[in-house]
Design an enzyme around this catalytic site. Structure first.
Site, PDB file in Angstrom:
ATOM      1  N   HIS A  27      -9.608   2.002  -2.941  1.00 34.84           N
ATOM      2  CA  HIS A  27     -10.846   2.196  -2.173  1.00 34.84           C
ATOM      3  C   HIS A  27     -12.061   1.940  -3.051  1.00 34.84           C
ATOM      4  O   HIS A  27     -13.011   1.258  -2.649  1.00 34.84           O
ATOM      5  CB  HIS A  27     -10.951   3.629  -1.635  1.00 34.84           C
ATOM      6  CG  HIS A  27      -9.948   4.005  -0.615  1.00 34.84           C
ATOM      7  ND1 HIS A  27      -9.213   5.164  -0.706  1.00 34.84           N
ATOM      8  CD2 HIS A  27      -9.563   3.400   0.529  1.00 34.84           C
ATOM      9  CE1 HIS A  27      -8.432   5.262   0.350  1.00 34.84           C
ATOM     10  NE2 HIS A  27      -8.611   4.197   1.120  1.00 34.84           N
ATOM     11  N   LYS A  51      -5.883  14.853  13.894  1.00 37.36           N
ATOM     12  CA  LYS A  51      -5.053  14.668  12.708  1.00 37.36           C
ATOM     13  C   LYS A  51      -5.509  15.626  11.611  1.00 37.36           C
ATOM     14  O   LYS A  51      -6.684  15.674  11.277  1.00 37.36           O
ATOM     15  CB  LYS A  51      -5.187  13.213  12.240  1.00 37.36           C
ATOM     16  CG  LYS A  51      -4.181  12.798  11.215  1.00 37.36           C
ATOM     17  CD  LYS A  51      -4.336  11.301  10.954  1.00 37.36           C
ATOM     18  CE  LYS A  51      -3.429  10.852   9.846  1.00 37.36           C
ATOM     19  NZ  LYS A  51      -3.620   9.431   9.543  1.00 37.36           N
ATOM     20  N   ARG A 100      -4.605  -5.430   1.833  1.00 38.82           N
ATOM     21  CA  ARG A 100      -3.577  -5.323   0.803  1.00 38.82           C
ATOM     22  C   ARG A 100      -2.495  -6.384   0.975  1.00 38.82           C
ATOM     23  O   ARG A 100      -1.970  -6.890  -0.008  1.00 38.82           O
ATOM     24  CB  ARG A 100      -2.930  -3.940   0.846  1.00 38.82           C
ATOM     25  CG  ARG A 100      -3.889  -2.818   0.504  1.00 38.82           C
ATOM     26  CD  ARG A 100      -3.257  -1.491   0.747  1.00 38.82           C
ATOM     27  NE  ARG A 100      -3.058  -1.333   2.197  1.00 38.82           N
ATOM     28  CZ  ARG A 100      -2.748  -0.211   2.800  1.00 38.82           C
ATOM     29  NH1 ARG A 100      -2.549   0.870   2.102  1.00 38.82           N
ATOM     30  NH2 ARG A 100      -2.611  -0.147   4.104  1.00 38.82           N
ATOM     31  N   SER A 137      -3.622   6.028   0.581  1.00 38.91           N
ATOM     32  CA  SER A 137      -3.796   7.474   0.436  1.00 38.91           C
ATOM     33  C   SER A 137      -2.510   8.205   0.799  1.00 38.91           C
ATOM     34  O   SER A 137      -2.130   9.183   0.142  1.00 38.91           O
ATOM     35  CB  SER A 137      -4.935   7.967   1.327  1.00 38.91           C
ATOM     36  OG  SER A 137      -6.171   7.454   0.898  1.00 38.91           O
TER      37      SER A 137
END
Length: 169
Positions: A27, A51, A100, A137
């Site tokens: 990040h 969440k 990614r 993460s």
């Protein structure tokens, strides 16, 4: 007023959105690169009430502020709702997203097309530094939960907060 707006030029703004639970070196790489390309970079910390994160939103914001302190043009805020509404409210014409792998691209392309269709907000894809191409993460939390070494994946202050939180749980 001083700076670009006082000279009649428009301030170039972008947003780097995410949950950042917790913020990783991947990040930070994207935020750092965006901060060199834009006058103002907003780090928008997503609030997802359905969440439960490891860190509360305010804790994430504090950690991000600490690890981005060297970037004077970076601002950190929480947001909920549509990202394009956040962008419209702040006159932000661009979203910067790190990619990614090809698997990221399929989903992110759909989001980018929806965002431009809804509001004209552009999405710029930045290829992730290969060092962080596997990093997320979720993966950091999973490895750390089982006692794995994630010290090379997150900033030291985040590692400290992560270890402290996992000791409590």
């Amino acid at each position: 007023m001083t700076g670009p707006e006082s000279e009649g030029t428009q301030v170039r703004r972008a947003v780097c959105p995410g949950s950042f639970d917790p913020i990783t070196n991947g990040h930070l790489d994207i935020i750092s690169r965006a901060s060199r390309l834009y006058d103002e970079v907003y780090v928008a910390v997503m609030i997802n009430k359905s969440k439960k994160g490891l860190f509360e939103v305010e804790e994430r914001i504090d950690l991000i502020r600490e690890v981005t302190a060297e970037y004077e043009n970076v601002r950190i805020e929480a947001f909920h709702g549509l990202l394009v509404d956040y962008c419209k409210q702040r006159d932000i014409p661009a979203i910067v997203k790190g990619l990614r792998a090809v698997s990221d691209f399929d989903y992110e392309l759909q989001m980018a097309q929806m965002n431009i269709g809804l509001s004209g907000v552009e999405t710029l894809f930045v290829p992730t530094n290969p060092t962080y191409s596997f990093l997320s993460s979720s993966l950091v939390k999973e490895v750390a939960t089982w006692g794995g070494d994630v010290s090379h994946l997150v900033p030291p202050t985040v590692l400290e907060a992560l270890n402290e939180r996992l000791r409590k749980d």
